[in-house]
Design a protein around this motif. Sequence first.
Motif, PDB file in Angstrom:
ATOM      1  N   TRP A  61      19.349  12.477  17.638  1.00 52.01           N
ATOM      2  CA  TRP A  61      18.843  11.360  16.835  1.00 52.01           C
ATOM      3  C   TRP A  61      18.933  10.025  17.564  1.00 52.01           C
ATOM      4  N   TYR A  62      19.914   9.887  18.449  1.00 49.65           N
ATOM      5  CA  TYR A  62      20.167   8.627  19.156  1.00 49.65           C
ATOM      6  C   TYR A  62      19.080   8.268  20.158  1.00 49.65           C
ATOM      7  N   PHE A  63      18.139   9.175  20.439  1.00 49.23           N
ATOM      8  CA  PHE A  63      16.992   8.867  21.299  1.00 49.23           C
ATOM      9  C   PHE A  63      15.834   8.245  20.500  1.00 49.23           C
ATOM     10  N   HIS A  64      16.010   8.076  19.219  1.00 51.12           N
ATOM     11  CA  HIS A  64      14.971   7.530  18.348  1.00 51.12           C
ATOM     12  C   HIS A  64      15.381   6.123  17.908  1.00 51.12           C
ATOM     13  N   PRO A  65      14.784   5.074  18.486  1.00 49.08           N
ATOM     14  CA  PRO A  65      15.189   3.707  18.146  1.00 49.08           C
ATOM     15  C   PRO A  65      15.137   3.402  16.649  1.00 49.08           C
ATOM     16  N   GLU A  66      14.142   3.913  15.953  1.00 49.55           N
ATOM     17  CA  GLU A  66      14.067   3.662  14.511  1.00 49.55           C
ATOM     18  C   GLU A  66      15.254   4.288  13.789  1.00 49.55           C
ATOM     19  N   ALA A  67      15.614   5.491  14.175  1.00 49.95           N
ATOM     20  CA  ALA A  67      16.749   6.160  13.541  1.00 49.95           C
ATOM     21  C   ALA A  67      18.041   5.398  13.806  1.00 49.95           C
ATOM     22  N   VAL A  68      18.236   4.971  15.023  1.00 48.19           N
ATOM     23  CA  VAL A  68      19.446   4.213  15.359  1.00 48.19           C
ATOM     24  C   VAL A  68      19.513   2.938  14.526  1.00 48.19           C
ATOM     25  N   SER A  69      18.407   2.235  14.421  1.00 46.86           N
ATOM     26  CA  SER A  69      18.371   0.995  13.657  1.00 46.86           C
ATOM     27  C   SER A  69      18.652   1.250  12.178  1.00 46.86           C
ATOM     28  N   ARG A  70      18.052   2.281  11.615  1.00 50.74           N
ATOM     29  CA  ARG A  70      18.265   2.590  10.197  1.00 50.74           C
ATOM     30  C   ARG A  70      19.700   3.051   9.926  1.00 50.74           C
ATOM     31  N   ILE A  71      20.257   3.841  10.806  1.00 50.23           N
ATOM     32  CA  ILE A  71      21.632   4.306  10.615  1.00 50.23           C
ATOM     33  C   ILE A  71      22.601   3.144  10.763  1.00 50.23           C
ATOM     34  N   GLU A  72      22.331   2.251  11.694  1.00 49.82           N
ATOM     35  CA  GLU A  72      23.139   1.034  11.834  1.00 49.82           C
ATOM     36  C   GLU A  72      23.064   0.207  10.540  1.00 49.82           C
ATOM     37  N   ALA A  73      21.871   0.062   9.985  1.00 51.42           N
ATOM     38  CA  ALA A  73      21.707  -0.682   8.732  1.00 51.42           C
ATOM     39  C   ALA A  73      22.466  -0.007   7.594  1.00 51.42           C
ATOM     40  N   LEU A  74      22.402   1.320   7.524  1.00 46.90           N
ATOM     41  CA  LEU A  74      23.132   2.052   6.490  1.00 46.90           C
ATOM     42  C   LEU A  74      24.634   1.834   6.620  1.00 46.90           C
ATOM     43  N   TRP A  75      25.127   1.894   7.841  1.00 47.96           N
ATOM     44  CA  TRP A  75      26.559   1.696   8.079  1.00 47.96           C
ATOM     45  C   TRP A  75      27.004   0.297   7.653  1.00 47.96           C
ATOM     46  N   ARG A  76      26.266  -0.719   8.108  1.00 47.27           N
ATOM     47  CA  ARG A  76      26.655  -2.102   7.789  1.00 47.27           C
ATOM     48  C   ARG A  76      26.594  -2.370   6.282  1.00 47.27           C
ATOM     49  N   ALA A  77      25.563  -1.848   5.625  1.00 47.95           N
ATOM     50  CA  ALA A  77      25.450  -2.024   4.173  1.00 47.95           C
ATOM     51  C   ALA A  77      26.599  -1.304   3.459  1.00 47.95           C
TER      52      ALA A  77
END
Length: 142
Positions: A61-77
Motif C-alpha cells: 500500500w505504501y507505493f500508492h501516494p493516495e493511500a499513504v495520504s489518506r491513511i495519514e489523514a485517518l491517523w491524524r484525525a
Amino acid sequence: MTTEIGLFGSIDAETPAAVPAEDQKTPELVYGSAEEFLHEQLLPTYVRDVDGRAAKWCIEWYFHPEAVSRIEALWRAWEHLRLDGATGISVWYRDHADHHMSVLLDPRGPFYKCDMQKHRDPDHLEPKKAPSGWFPDVREFR
C-alpha cells in the motif's frame, strides 16, 4: 459576579481566563506513525472481506501516494478525535474512516491494478499545463 449568556448558562466573572494555547500541553500520540496506526488500530478494527471484486487492497500500500495520504489523514484525525470521550470515535468513523476506507477499498480506487498477492504501479494522471497566466500564483499578491 455572574453574567447571564441566555438560556444555556452563564459566565462566572471570577473564573480565571482559559489557559493560553502556548501553555497547553500537547497530548501524547498513541501511535508514532501512520504505518503503526494502520497495523495496530485501523486494519484490526476495520475488517472487510477483500475479495478483489467488492473490495481491493494492495499488500504494498505504501507505493500508492493516495493511500499513504489518506491513511495519514485517518491517523491524524483519530489521534485528535480520540480525545473527545463523548462522540469522538463515532465522529471519526462517520466522517473519516467510512469515507476514506470506502475510497481505498473501492475496486476502482487507488489499488485497482493490485491484489493481495502483487503490487502493480498505478497509472498516474498526466494533465497538460494550462496556458501561461490562466492560474496566477496568488502568493505573489500577498
